[in-house]
Each structure stands twice: as C-alpha cells, then as structure tokens.
Motif scaffolding. Structure first.
Motif, PDB file in Angstrom:
ATOM      1  N   HIS A 241     -31.920   9.376  10.331  1.00 37.39           N
ATOM      2  CA  HIS A 241     -31.714  10.663   9.644  1.00 37.39           C
ATOM      3  C   HIS A 241     -31.432  11.769  10.669  1.00 37.39           C
ATOM      4  O   HIS A 241     -30.524  12.583  10.499  1.00 37.39           O
ATOM      5  CB  HIS A 241     -32.971  11.056   8.853  1.00 37.39           C
ATOM      6  CG  HIS A 241     -33.145  10.330   7.542  1.00 37.39           C
ATOM      7  ND1 HIS A 241     -32.177  10.327   6.566  1.00 37.39           N
ATOM      8  CD2 HIS A 241     -34.186   9.606   7.051  1.00 37.39           C
ATOM      9  CE1 HIS A 241     -32.612   9.635   5.515  1.00 37.39           C
ATOM     10  NE2 HIS A 241     -33.829   9.185   5.791  1.00 37.39           N
ATOM     11  N   ALA A 242     -32.244  11.782  11.723  1.00 39.50           N
ATOM     12  CA  ALA A 242     -32.169  12.864  12.709  1.00 39.50           C
ATOM     13  C   ALA A 242     -30.816  12.895  13.418  1.00 39.50           C
ATOM     14  O   ALA A 242     -30.253  13.973  13.658  1.00 39.50           O
ATOM     15  CB  ALA A 242     -33.289  12.707  13.738  1.00 39.50           C
ATOM     16  N   MET A 243     -30.266  11.714  13.744  1.00 41.40           N
ATOM     17  CA  MET A 243     -29.003  11.690  14.483  1.00 41.40           C
ATOM     18  C   MET A 243     -27.860  12.245  13.638  1.00 41.40           C
ATOM     19  O   MET A 243     -26.925  12.860  14.157  1.00 41.40           O
ATOM     20  CB  MET A 243     -28.706  10.271  14.972  1.00 41.40           C
ATOM     21  CG  MET A 243     -29.630   9.873  16.126  1.00 41.40           C
ATOM     22  SD  MET A 243     -29.484   8.119  16.568  1.00 41.40           S
ATOM     23  CE  MET A 243     -27.848   8.117  17.313  1.00 41.40           C
ATOM     24  N   TYR A 244     -27.937  12.008  12.332  1.00 41.40           N
ATOM     25  CA  TYR A 244     -26.938  12.596  11.424  1.00 41.40           C
ATOM     26  C   TYR A 244     -27.012  14.127  11.531  1.00 41.40           C
ATOM     27  O   TYR A 244     -26.002  14.806  11.772  1.00 41.40           O
ATOM     28  CB  TYR A 244     -27.239  12.119  10.002  1.00 41.40           C
ATOM     29  CG  TYR A 244     -26.188  12.388   8.934  1.00 41.40           C
ATOM     30  CD1 TYR A 244     -24.936  12.923   9.233  1.00 41.40           C
ATOM     31  CD2 TYR A 244     -26.459  12.053   7.596  1.00 41.40           C
ATOM     32  CE1 TYR A 244     -23.993  13.148   8.219  1.00 41.40           C
ATOM     33  CE2 TYR A 244     -25.521  12.265   6.588  1.00 41.40           C
ATOM     34  CZ  TYR A 244     -24.300  12.827   6.901  1.00 41.40           C
ATOM     35  OH  TYR A 244     -23.379  13.042   5.904  1.00 41.40           O
ATOM     36  N   GLU A 245     -28.208  14.670  11.413  1.00 38.33           N
ATOM     37  CA  GLU A 245     -28.385  16.129  11.490  1.00 38.33           C
ATOM     38  C   GLU A 245     -27.972  16.683  12.857  1.00 38.33           C
ATOM     39  O   GLU A 245     -27.298  17.712  12.937  1.00 38.33           O
ATOM     40  CB  GLU A 245     -29.853  16.497  11.208  1.00 38.33           C
ATOM     41  CG  GLU A 245     -30.303  16.235   9.779  1.00 38.33           C
ATOM     42  CD  GLU A 245     -29.633  17.184   8.781  1.00 38.33           C
ATOM     43  OE1 GLU A 245     -29.491  18.363   9.092  1.00 38.33           O
ATOM     44  OE2 GLU A 245     -29.244  16.713   7.685  1.00 38.33           O
ATOM     45  N   GLN A 246     -28.388  16.004  13.913  1.00 34.94           N
ATOM     46  CA  GLN A 246     -28.095  16.515  15.263  1.00 34.94           C
ATOM     47  C   GLN A 246     -26.600  16.552  15.553  1.00 34.94           C
ATOM     48  O   GLN A 246     -26.153  17.335  16.391  1.00 34.94           O
ATOM     49  CB  GLN A 246     -28.782  15.640  16.321  1.00 34.94           C
ATOM     50  CG  GLN A 246     -30.287  15.821  16.404  1.00 34.94           C
ATOM     51  CD  GLN A 246     -30.898  15.095  17.592  1.00 34.94           C
ATOM     52  OE1 GLN A 246     -30.417  14.056  18.020  1.00 34.94           O
ATOM     53  NE2 GLN A 246     -31.989  15.640  18.118  1.00 34.94           N
TER      54      GLN A 246
END
Lengths: 494, 494
Positions: free
Chosen positions: B268-273
C-alpha cells in the motif's frame, strides 16, 4: 445570540490549533525526514485558515453585540479575553503582517547560516530590517492598546506586565547579582578545594534514563494518561492539554541534563494539563502568558528538582533505574554548579538573569530608537564585561547573534525568563509560609500539597486575570525580587 | 481563471487532508489514551471544514467555466477528476447525509457491542435502518451517475468497475475454487503426512522483528526517508505520500504474521509514495481506488512475499536478525498454509475469494431489495455451507455480523479485495512475460525490475484512467480470472 457565535468560533479555532499543535510536535519527533516540505505547506495553509477565521470582520460585531447580552460572570470574563485576543490579532494591517513575516523569515534563515560563520556584517542589514518593522509594529500596537511601545510588545507575551514595574525590580536584581555572583563562585571554589568533584560520567542506556524520567514525571504530577515523553533534537513542551507532548534528548554518558530537562518540561506540561477543560475552546482557557508558563517550568526544575530535599527521595530512584549509587554530597555540586559563561541557554540559575537583563535593556533601547542595530556589538560587549567580566567583541555569534528571538522578531519576550524565575521563587515562598515543613514532604516524594496549591492559585485561573493579579492573589503581593535573591542566597551563599 | 481557482482549492483541501491523515495515524500510534475525546472533536471539525470547502456551490461554476478555458491535456484530465469528485461529493442532499451519518454511527457502535454477544436480533433493526438508507443512496447516486444502483455504490470505491463485468469473472472463480479448495487441502494433507510441520514458535524480541521488517521494507522498495513503521492494535497504512505511516503488531513467540503484515502494508505504502508529486493536490493525483490499492498490497504480500523464490533471499535475512535458521522446507508450509474457516480476515489466499464472493452476492441482493435483512443469517449460512462446508446459523457473529463494512454503510467495497488479488496475479503475469527469469532476481533480493514496471504501469498513472483502463494498458487485457486461478494452481495444486 452573539456570544454563542463566539463560542462556536472558538471550537473551530480550537480544532485548527489542535491540528497545528500535534503536527508541530509530530514534526519534531516522528515525521519522516522527507515529509518536511509538505508538512510546512500544510501547516502554513492551516495557519492561514486559522488567521482568516480568527480575524474575520464580523467577529468585531459579535463582540460588540455580546457586550449587551445577558452574560454570566464567566462569560463576561471570556468575552473580555475574546476582545483582547481579537484586538491583538487585528491591530496590524494585513499588508504589514505579510511584509513582516517575509522579513523575519529571511532574517531567521540568514541567522542560521551566518551565526555559524560569526558574520555580523553580513547579518546586520537583515536585522536592521526586522528592527525597523518592530519599531513600526510597537507604535501601531501602542496606539491601539494605549500603552508605551515596548509595553505593547510585551503585552503579546505577558498580558499586564509593564516596563515601569519590571525595570526597578530588574535593577535591584542586577545590583544584587553583581555582588552575589563572585561570592557564589568563591563559595563553590572553597567547597571544591575541600571535596573534589565526583564526575557524573557513566554508562546510562537511553531506555533506562527514559524510565527514570517517566517515574519522576509521574511522581511530580504529570498525568501519563494525557501526555507522553519522546526524543527530539531540542527539548520542548507541545501538543494539546489532553495530550501534552514533552521531549528531551539523552547522552548515554551522563544523565543529569536530560533529567533536569524532563523536569523543566514537566512543569510546562502540568500547567497545560490542568487548565480548566470547560474553557479549552476560549482564549480565557489558555495559559496566562510566557512569564507565568516559565514560572511553572522553573518551579518544577529549580524549586523542586534542584532542591536538596528532592534528592533524598530521587537518589534511590536513580539507583533503582540506572544501577548507580550517588550520595547527595556527590550529586549536589553538579545540580548547583555555577559558572560565568557567554551563552544564555547554558547558564545556571545564578548567572542566567544577567543574560536576560542585558537583552531587556538593549531591546528597549532598540525599540525606542535610542540604540542603532549597528552599535549592538559594542553595547552588548560593554554590558557583558560589566556584569560577567566576559567579552564578546570578537565573537558576535556569542553576542547579539546568539539567540533566535531577535532575528525572528520576538522583541519583548526575553524578560519572561527571569520574571518566571522570580515568580517561581515567590510562589515557593508562599507555599513555605503555609507549610514550613514542605521540604520534609519533598524528601519523601510527596508533592500533592505543592500540586494542590499550584492548581488552586495558578492553573485553575487560566487567563481569567492578568499575570500581576494572579501573583498578587496567590502570594499576597506583586513581583518582588527579594524572594528570588533570598532563594539564591540560601542555596548558593556562604 | 477558473482552473486556477480549482488548483488553489486543491491546495487548501490537501492541507486539511494532511492534518486528518497525520492526526488519524497519530491517534493509533502515539496519542495519549486521554487525548481521544478532544482528538475526535478536532477531527470531526476539520472534516466538516473539508466537506464545506469541497462542496461549496461556486465550485460547480468554476468547473463549468474551466471547461471553456484553454487547458493542456494534463489539466483536462485533472478537470475531469475534479468534476467526478465534486459530483460524487454533492449528489446527496445534506439532510440525507446527516441522517445517514447518524444511522451508521449508531449501527457501528451497536455492532461493536452486540457482535461480541452474538445478538443478531438486537442488531437487526439497526442494520435494517442502514440498508434502507443505502438503497436510497444507491438510487440517488444511480440517477446522477447514470449507472445501475449497485454500480453507483461501487463507483465510490472503484471508479470504472461494473457488476456486469465482475459477476461473470467472480462466477468463474467461484466455480474453480469449489473444486480447487478440496484439492489444495488434499495436497497439503499428503505433504504434511510425509513431512511433519516444524512449529513456528520461538522467542523473537520485538526490536529484532522490527529491524527485520525495516530491512525487508527497504529491500522491496519502501522509501524510509518518506515513511516509517510503528506499532498499532490493527495494522494499517496511513499518513501522506511524503510521510507514509505503516504499522504492524508483534507477537514475541512467532514472527511470520507480523512480517507478512509489514509486507502487505509496504505494498500500500509504495503506491502512495510513488504517486506523481506534482498532482498531489488534485483528485487526479490520488490512488485510483480500493481494488487497485489492494492489488498493490497483495502484490507485495502474495506475488513477492509468499513466492518461494523470495525465501531464498529472505531466510538468511531472517537468520541474521532473529538468529534462527529456517529452511525453505520448514517455512513454506507456514507461508502457504490453507484452511477452511469462518473468518474472512484470517483466510488464506485460496479460500479468501469465497468469503468475498459470498458478500458480493448478498449485498447486491440487499441493495436491489430482493433480499431482506432479516433473511441474511439463512442466506449467509446457505452460501457458507455450499462453498466452504461450514455453518454459521448458530453464530451470526461469524456470519452477517462478522465485518464492520455493512454496519458502517460500506456497500460495494467487498469486491475490491478479490479484484485486487486477481489484478495482482494478472500484473505479475505481465511482468513474467517481459522477464521470464524474474524469480531469479527475486531470489537474489533484486526487486528493481518489478518496481520499475509497477511505477511505469500503475503508480505514475494515479487517477488519470479508470481501473479497467489501467489494467488493459498494463497487462494487455481487462480483468481475467485465469491469471489468479493459474497462480493458485501453480502454488497450491498437485
């Protein structure tokens, strides 16, 4: 009803202040390094929304109309603070505030760079720009508030304090310290000649120091269900009254400075935690001002934490957490160490006021236009030599470039530090009058009598009265230097 | 210029979203327990300010006017998303939204209490109230969006997905799993009969597990300068793209579940970053939807983290941090454990879709009014017995009271989980076509080719296209169940 509109506005402003406070504390403790730019953007936008709401023109009408409404006593006091707040926020033209913000920001950025390089002449024009605007600001505020220009600046930080009252008190204190500092140093030298200092160095893991700090916070009265302790580069007390964030920084080779820092911030935190919750969304519910806040932090650090009786109770706790046995004879020379130095933030409680009074005298001259910024290095040096026998003429980085306050435009703030120290001593004297055996309580780790007194006389009043009024009610008189000089004489005298 | 007004509005909304996101993450990780009430008040007020700004009537005029302005292609796409966003936010009357918010909140509170007590009949009236309003909501949204009612609900979570497209794919998947689950269980049983399971239990201090998690996050591509890992009761991914906060929870007796949780949230985080920063303050710059988001988390957890090749690289890292040597033969039976169960969130990747499809089928019937809420327990039980051979007729707490989604009014959300799983498998298949030797890279801890592909084909598109369009461009076709069934067959088949 107009008062209801102010009440509702207060809730909106409180939400934005809550966000700004938590985002600010988070930035210094848990934010990822790469998050800074967006955080700054977000906080600037939120601060802008807060300012726009807090200064909306219709608020003036609401305040006006509310004065003719049937308000109870509490609401009347709340309304007075709404008005004070609104007047202070709106008395400068928007165009001026924007120009001032830019000038200050640029000067502060330059200061960060040039202080390290000891470059006064590069810094001078920027500071001149800030001072020029401060003079304008003081004049405008003075007119609206019907105060002298310097008083109008102090009023932003410390409602009710006037230079006419403070100056003689500071003069008395300065005269005292001029003689007392050499005396305290001589006493210290004599004692150290007899009993050499046991160095504080050891190995103290951060986690153990943290547990020790938490234990002391809880014992002194910090509510751990409504606050926390973290690590940051510069210690601070932030957050909101229901979730106060205090921080410290640790050295694994030495425990005293982190611990004293924790006690200091605990003092700030307890003031915030104990403000009346029902007033939290009104200006009335805020802490009274910077001098009163500093009196609360210094009270816990100096009146409690550096009190010899405190260490009767604290040393077993230190041993329990850090596994090292200290005697009072070992620790007190560190707790009460006095030294002449150039740097205000490193100063002990004996020499600290001389740093503050120097700045107080100079910034009054600057605001009045009797001193030009270009003459600051010589003026600073002359006062440092006069009071502490030290020169800064070749190191302006330790002179007029020492603090962030002036570059950031905070003129009128410095007195708060020493007013706070004097007020803490005066509060302590009032407590001793009521309970002469209080040191016996402290030596057993019993702080409730002290806490109750501070709650009833300081915290519960929030901003319902001015700082001098609170002092008068709490201690029977307004600011009097003799409690502080008495405190120093007892602790550091022959 | 009207587009400039939308752009400026976007910055204000972004600041409020930033505050809400960080306050939300902070609440679950660092907030003092006593801070909850004021935090809730502050967040509700900030959310109210956000809603008021985002739905202001003049925005409709700006959008209208901007359509006649000379916009570049990027601005045109941005404008389309501004419109989509505004339409979805404003198509329900304020009075209705307030009624719905109250009804949902009350139902959710009741659910927390009554689920634990297995009290369906006490809960039924509240859920009926929520469903009645969902039907109204679906009808209103359907009219404005020119969609079928259920599609209009899904559109809130997953722009572009339509039941007409999903239903046949889910039907195919269900038919497959009906045969495949028993087969996978038989294969597993046979293997365990030959080689007994080495229990996962051991002693794994939290700090070591945390270091292991951070090492894996960094290796997989999480940018540790723009995000962090903390502990919370329920794992989540929150914060903002420049400061993504992911959390996990640890058990000191077992390390795999926390680690898999970390990998999931890392996805999830890599999508946002990696969303385009220049679009961050526009709806266009947001992640595309819940199915796409779930595909990114499941990709890291399932396609990478449960890939046998991954453990060639990961096991030495586990040994280095936890000091325990595991072989692939030891660990893979845990990583690939399959079991029939009642609880969706505890399900493995083989049985999970059956839980989702059950809910998808039932909620369509509920929204259409073909199923009444009072008949849910029987309908749920029938489907559970049919697909997994388990009954919930006596335990509605494990049946229609299992999830928070329905009590909180989130109808149309469930399909996202299994759509995400299928999309992840389809993305992985596309990567393998380009680089058939990718498992060799993974076995060496090299994830850059995978990351680059995901960056170019998913993350950099943000909301510039619909979910089906992104899938078509990235993998050559829209949703196709065979990649997911192929993935399961390869990993869990004979």
């Amino acid at each position: 009803m107009s008062f209801a509109k102010l009440d509702e506005l207060g809730r909106k402003l409180e939400a934005l202040e809550h966000a700004l406070a938590i985002l600010g504390a988070d930035e210094a403790t848990h934010m990822a390094v790469g998050g800074g730019e967006k955080r700054a953007e977000a906080m600037a936008a939120l601060a802008g929304m807060h300012h726009a709401r807090a200064t909306a023109p219709e608020i003036a009408d609401w305040i006006e109309a509310a004065e003719n409404e049937a308000l109870d006593e509490e609401q009347q006091v709340a309304l007075r603070e709404f008005r004070r707040h609104y007047t202070n926020l709106t008395c400068l033209p928007v165009e001026f505030v924007e120009r001032q913000t830019t000038t200050r920001l640029r000067c502060e950025q330059l200061w960060r760079d040039l202080r390290a390089k000891n470059d006064w002449s590069g810094f001078l024009p920027a500071l001149e720009g800030v001072v020029a605007l401060v003079r304008e600001e003081a004049a405008m505020r003075a007119e609206v508030l019907h105060l002298d220009p310097y008083d109008a600046l102090m009023e932003q930080f410390d409602p009710g304090h006037r230079a006419a009252d403070i100056t003689p008190v500071f003069a008395e204190l300065k005269a005292f310290l001029r003689g007392f500092v050499p005396q305290a140093l001589a006493v210290q030298e004599e004692r150290l000649a007899k009993t050499p200092l046991r160095p504080l160095s050891g190995t103290y893991p951060v986690e153990r120091q943290r547990e020790l700090g938490l234990a002391m916070m809880a014992a002194v009265g910090f509510d751990l269900t409504r606050g926390s302790l973290s690590v940051s580069h510069h210690p601070f007390c932030g957050g909101v009254p229901t979730d106060v964030r205090i921080t410290t920084r640790y050295r694994t080779t030495e425990f005293l400075s982190a611990l004293m820092g924790v006690l200091h911030e605990t003092g700030h935190a307890m003031y915030e935690q104990n403000l009346p919750q029902k007033w939290a969304h009104w200006p009335l519910g805020k802490a009274r001002g910077m001098a009163m806040h500093e009196s609360q932090s210094l009270f816990v650090e100096k009146q409690l934490g550096r009190n010899p009786a405190f260490w009767d109770w604290a040393l077993p706790l230190v041993e329990q957490h850090l596994g090292e046995k200290w005697s009072k004879a070992d620790i007190l020379p560190h707790v009460h160490h006095v030294a002449r130095g150039l740097i205000r933030v490193d100063a002990d409680e004996v020499t600290y006021p001389l740093h503050v009074i120097l700045r107080y005298e100079l910034e009054q001259e600057l605001v009045a236009g009797r001193l030009s910024v270009s003459d600051l290095p010589e003026a600073w040096d002359a006062k440092m030599r006069d009071t502490l026998g030290l020169s800064t003429i070749d190191t302006p980085q330790d002179g007029p470039m020492q603090d962030v306050h002036w570059p950031s435009g905070a003129f009128g703030y410095f007195p708060s530090y020493t007013l706070g120290a004097m007020m803490a001593a005066q509060q302590w004297a009032a407590i001793i009058r009521l309970n002469p055996g209080i040191d016996g309580d402290i030596a057993k780790g019993r702080f409730d009598m002290v806490t109750d007194w501070r709650h009833d006389n300081i915290w519960s009043l929030a901003s319902s009265r001015s700082t001098p009024e609170i002092m008068k009610l709490a201690t029977g008189e307004t600011l009097n230097a003799r409690y502080f000089t008495g405190h120093l004489t007892q602790r550091y005298g022959a």
